[in-house]
Design an enzyme around this catalytic site. Structure first.
Site, PDB file in Angstrom:
ATOM      1  N   LYS A   1     -63.662 -18.266  19.228  1.00 21.91           N
ATOM      2  CA  LYS A   1     -63.402 -18.919  17.962  1.00 21.91           C
ATOM      3  C   LYS A   1     -63.856 -18.131  16.739  1.00 21.91           C
ATOM      4  CE  LYS A   1     -64.790 -23.103  18.593  1.00 21.91           C
ATOM      5  NZ  LYS A   1     -65.199 -23.301  20.023  1.00 21.91           N
TER       6      LYS A   1
ATOM      7  N   ARG B   1     -62.883 -31.827  15.191  1.00 23.14           N
ATOM      8  CA  ARG B   1     -63.328 -31.884  16.622  1.00 23.14           C
ATOM      9  C   ARG B   1     -63.109 -33.332  17.137  1.00 23.14           C
ATOM     10  NH1 ARG B   1     -67.355 -27.358  16.960  1.00 23.14           N
ATOM     11  NH2 ARG B   1     -68.058 -27.147  19.139  1.00 23.14           N
TER      12      ARG B   1
ATOM     13  N   ARG C   1     -74.037 -14.472  26.779  1.00 24.05           N
ATOM     14  CA  ARG C   1     -74.425 -14.684  25.283  1.00 24.05           C
ATOM     15  C   ARG C   1     -75.886 -15.235  24.962  1.00 24.05           C
ATOM     16  NH1 ARG C   1     -70.980 -17.780  21.126  1.00 24.05           N
ATOM     17  NH2 ARG C   1     -72.090 -19.469  21.939  1.00 24.05           N
TER      18      ARG C   1
ATOM     19  N   ARG D   1     -79.365 -18.959  20.671  1.00 25.32           N
ATOM     20  CA  ARG D   1     -79.100 -20.349  20.505  1.00 25.32           C
ATOM     21  C   ARG D   1     -79.279 -21.404  21.625  1.00 25.32           C
ATOM     22  NH1 ARG D   1     -72.532 -20.520  18.978  1.00 25.32           N
ATOM     23  NH2 ARG D   1     -72.775 -22.598  19.687  1.00 25.32           N
TER      24      ARG D   1
ATOM     25  N   ARG E   1     -71.665 -29.512  26.744  1.00 24.28           N
ATOM     26  CA  ARG E   1     -70.532 -29.028  25.504  1.00 24.28           C
ATOM     27  C   ARG E   1     -69.308 -28.894  25.949  1.00 24.28           C
ATOM     28  NH1 ARG E   1     -73.591 -23.612  24.020  1.00 24.28           N
ATOM     29  NH2 ARG E   1     -71.694 -23.113  22.783  1.00 24.28           N
TER      30      ARG E   1
END
Ligand code: AP5
Ligand code: MG
Length: 190
Positions: free
Chosen positions: A14, A89, A128, A134, A146
């Protein structure tokens, strides 16, 4: 206005694709995840609250998220349009978005959903994690949570836009350029 909801599970691309689409269509990019992380960094009240959910891979409560997004939209009232990345969401967020875009005499043009299977998502996020810093990428269990939250609470939002004939599905696997082209073609033809 051209208002696009760029939808998809964690790691679907996204953020990556939003960066490209805002240039092609001259839109404002609103990523609720990025706004929360900005607030976490600045240690604001909102950041402290959001962190307590994000660190567990859970959704930040609707009321907080909706108010934050509304104020970001109002800051950019003269925009040519928006890319909403990571919002809505939940169905409550989708309804709230319709209401306040309506107050601006505008509406969502379409939802484009990036489809990527689960193993590929986990691979991307694991990779990542090495560079992102993060907290929600750091632990495979949080990544799995998640994805589970996406399935339970977020995936049903597709139906909200399907019912309005505003839904398009995009194959999210392949090179980043190819996916940009798929999105660009689908949006231009819509
Ligand atoms: P958010 O920041 O939205 O994170 P997310 O949905 O988990 O998704 P990501 O940002 O991880 O992935 P992405 O789809 O943007 O993919 P990206 O382009 O980065 O939300 C974080 C948290 O904030 C939530 O868990 C929640 O707690 C809270 N939150 C946010 N919005 C909320 C809301 N509306 N309501 C309540 N709570 C909310 O790509 C991922 C990786 O893959 C990158 O490394 C990228 O380089 C790579 N990649 C991209 N495309 C490709 C490709 N084609 N091939 C290979 N690799 C690729
Ligand atoms: Mg993102």
């Amino acid at each position: 206005m051209l208002n696009i909801v760029l939808f998809g599970p964690p790691g679907a691309g996204k953020g990556t694709q939003s960066e490209r689409l805002i240039e092609k269509f001259n839109l404002v990019h609103l990523s609720t995840g990025d706004i929360f992380r900005y607030n976490i960094k600045g240690e604001t009240e909102l950041g402290v609250l959001a962190k307590s959910y994000i660190d567990k891979g859970q959704l930040v409560p609707d009321e907080v998220t909706i108010n934050m997004l509304r104020s970001e939209v109002l800051k950019n009232e003269s925009a040519k349009g928006f890319i909403f990345d990571g919002f809505p969401r939940t169905n409550a967020q989708a309804e709230a978005l319709d209401t306040f875009l309506g107050e601006l005499n505008s509406s969502i043009t379409l939802m484009a959903a990036l489809e990527v299977e689960e193993n590929e998502l986990k691979e991307r996020l694991k990779k990542r994690a090495e560079v992102s810093g993060r907290s929600d990428d750091a632990d495979p269990e949080i990544i799995a949570n998640r994805i589970q939250v996406y399935k339970n609470e977020t995936a049903p939002v597709k139906e909200f836009y399907q019912k309005q004939n505003k839904f398009i599905s995009i194959d999210g696997v392949g090179s980043i350029d190819d996916i940009t082209n798929r999105l660009f073609d689908a949006i231009t033809k819509f």
